[in-house]
Design a protein around this motif. Structure first.
Motif, short mmCIF file in Angstrom:
data_model
loop_
_atom_site.label_atom_id
_atom_site.label_comp_id
_atom_site.label_asym_id
_atom_site.label_seq_id
_atom_site.Cartn_x
_atom_site.Cartn_y
_atom_site.Cartn_z
N SER A 147 0.83 -1.21 0.00
CA SER A 147 0.00 0.00 0.00
C SER A 147 0.86 1.25 0.00
CB SER A 147 -0.93 -0.02 1.22
OG SER A 147 -1.69 1.18 1.29
N ARG A 148 1.92 1.25 0.80
CA ARG A 148 2.80 2.41 0.86
C ARG A 148 3.56 2.61 -0.44
NH1 ARG A 148 6.28 1.93 6.24
NH2 ARG A 148 7.08 3.92 5.40
N VAL A 149 3.97 1.50 -1.08
CA VAL A 149 4.64 1.62 -2.38
C VAL A 149 3.68 2.22 -3.40
CG1 VAL A 149 5.58 0.30 -4.32
CG2 VAL A 149 6.31 -0.21 -1.98
N SER A 150 2.43 1.74 -3.40
CA SER A 150 1.43 2.26 -4.35
C SER A 150 1.22 3.75 -4.12
CB SER A 150 0.12 1.49 -4.17
OG SER A 150 -0.87 2.01 -5.02
N GLN A 151 1.08 4.16 -2.86
CA GLN A 151 0.89 5.58 -2.56
C GLN A 151 2.09 6.40 -3.01
OE1 GLN A 151 0.07 5.91 1.63
NE2 GLN A 151 -1.78 4.62 1.52
N GLY A 152 3.29 5.88 -2.77
CA GLY A 152 4.49 6.60 -3.17
C GLY A 152 4.60 6.79 -4.66
#
Length: 488
Positions: free
Chosen positions: A479-484
């Motif tokens: 999720s954090r990679v996608s947001q980044g």
């Protein structure tokens, strides 16, 4: 051989003949053409044109040093290998390298590091070809060539290409464990002296009683693990592309000799069949809670080579160099490398590469090998074939030499994946690495490194698979990679 030539400071040809000039070629008159019979000029030009040997396809950029390995603990109950017997001290050579970078690439690119060792034992050369990570990107040698091409340069543009990398990784979920190591802190060691080394592969040890064990090697740095952030590595790559090579050389020159402590994980051979992970899968580790580390000895590097090309560029490491008491395992990647490494040496530096200084054993060689390009030593045998009636060597006459092998239980050769063990999954161990080993700061750096790397991917499908790849490893990290990647 006696050198009858008197001492002289003059230049000679390669045949030892006094050279006529270091500065002027022979010509017809002062302004006429150069003549073909200026043999010294022709020799210099021809030699120069042939100075380079083909660089290694993998692990091209690297350096190393000589040193010693000293046994500090008695492990003779597990192996009869000479170099691991109590009190033994064995001379050795180590070479560290990047995997994908070519000869002139920066030392500080994000990449696994090679950790290749050659031990000059009393029973011949023993080589261990490992990395600074305990796992690798795949488990079958059929995939190795394709993997390496995906990490090299795009043949159309001649550029390194993140899209190629993530295309391969995201289509090969077995790479998840190694990619998690690669994108984490240890993807860029601060120096070679500050990284661990691993056999990665599972090997076999056999003791004097014929008892057998599966083993993994862990060389833990005595200097302490340390790493470069992506920002530091990018800066250093521009300031000093040879940062790691320079650091090792200068440390040894000033007497700051780096060392590593070797410890082993040892599995009784009959525990492999129902172990929760396939113990021969190169993408898996054995948790230390299951098989704790047992100290063996210490490796110390204390001598820089006198000539980099001779001793490092011509060094040939091959996992097929297995001395009595040590053998392979059913690890398919290892078995593929038993052929691949010596084959590439024969191509790159010649069929008689074992006669070159860094590869020459420190014991008598009694081989029926003969002739071939650049052969230096005649066969040390009474005949050049076997069997013979002239006292030539005979492997059947050797006593006390236990060759480590494993029993092939199936009656047929097959092409199929590893059998599943109860916890076998491509994502279990990288998820544990993230959740149980990394702290919050390390996880933050992992996400930044992944986002920075995947942001250069130009294909939307590959980017989507890269996000899914990390989501499969750990939903929060995904999720954090996608947001980044989406500017979040």
């Amino acid at each position: 051989m006696v050198d009858y030539r008197p001492e002289s400071q003059g230049t000679t040809t390669n045949a030892g003949i006094p050279a006529p000039s270091d500065e002027q070629s022979l010509s017809v008159g002062r302004d006429g053409p150069v003549v073909l019979h200026d043999a010294y000029l022709i020799e210099k030009m021809a030699q120069f044109n042939r100075e380079r040997v083909p660089e290694r396809v993998v692990h091209a950029k690297g350096s190393g040093a000589y040193g010693t390995f000293r046994v500090t603990n008695d492990v003779s109950q597990y192996t009869c290998a000479d170099l691991f017997q109590p009190g033994r001290e064995t001379p050795m050579l180590a070479r560290f390298s990047t995997v994908a970078g070519e000869m002139g690439s920066p030392d500080t690119w994000r990449d696994p590091r090679g950790f290749a060792l050659k031990f000059y034992t009393q029973q011949g050369n023993y080589d261990m070809v490992g990395n600074n990570t305990p796992v690798f990107f795949m488990k079958d040698p059929q995939k190795f060539q394709d993997f390496i091409r995906s990490q090299k340069r795009d043949p159309r543009t001649g550029l390194r290409d993140n899209t190629m990398q993530w295309d391969y990784w995201s289509l090969s979920p077995e790479s998840a464990h190694q990619v998690t190591w690669l994108m984490g802190d240890r993807g860029i060691p601060r120096t070679w002296r500050n990284m661990d080394g691993f056999s990665s592969h599972t090997y076999q040890w056999i003791n004097a009683k014929g008892q057998r064990f599966w083993v993994k090697y862990h060389f833990r740095t005595d200097q302490g693990n340390d790493f470069l952030t992506q920002e530091e590595s990018d800066r250093i790559a521009g300031e000093d592309a040879d940062h790691h090579r320079r650091d090792l050389f200068e440390a040894i020159e000033r007497g700051d000799h780096p060392s590593w402590t070797l410890s082993m994980q040892i599995m009784p051979i009959d525990e492999a069949a129902d172990y929760r992970f396939n113990p021969f899968d190169l993408t898996k580790v054995w948790p230390k809670g299951d098989y704790p580390l047992i100290e063996v000895g210490r490796m110390t590097l204390n001598e820089n080579p006198g000539n980099h090309f001779i001793h490092i560029e011509q060094a040939a490491f091959e996992p097929s160099n297995l001395v009595p008491g040590i053998g392979p395992s059913p690890d398919k990647m290892l078995l593929g490398r038993l052929f691949s490494y010596p084959d590439t040496h024969r191509y790159r530096i010649g069929v008689n590469y074992t006669e070159l200084p860094p590869n020459r054993p420190h014991v008598r060689v009694r081989s029926y090998a003969k002739d071939g390009h650049m052969r230096q030593f005649p066969p040390d045998t009474a005949a050049v074939y076997h069997p013979n009636s002239f006292g030539g060597p005979d492997a059947g006459r050797q006593e006390g030499v236990e060759q480590a092998t494993w029993q092939v239980e199936a009656a047929e050769l097959v092409r199929e994946a590893y059998t599943q063990h109860r916890d076998d999954d491509d994502f279990v161990q990288p998820r544990a690495l993230i959740r149980d080993v990394m702290d919050d700061a390390a996880r933050d750096r992992l996400v930044r490194n992944v986002v920075g790397h995947v942001s250069a991917v130009t294909d939307d499908g590959v980017r989507s698979r890269a996000v899914k790849y990390w989501t499969d490893i750990d939903s929060e990290i995904g999720s954090r990679v996608s947001q980044g990647l989406n500017g979040g």
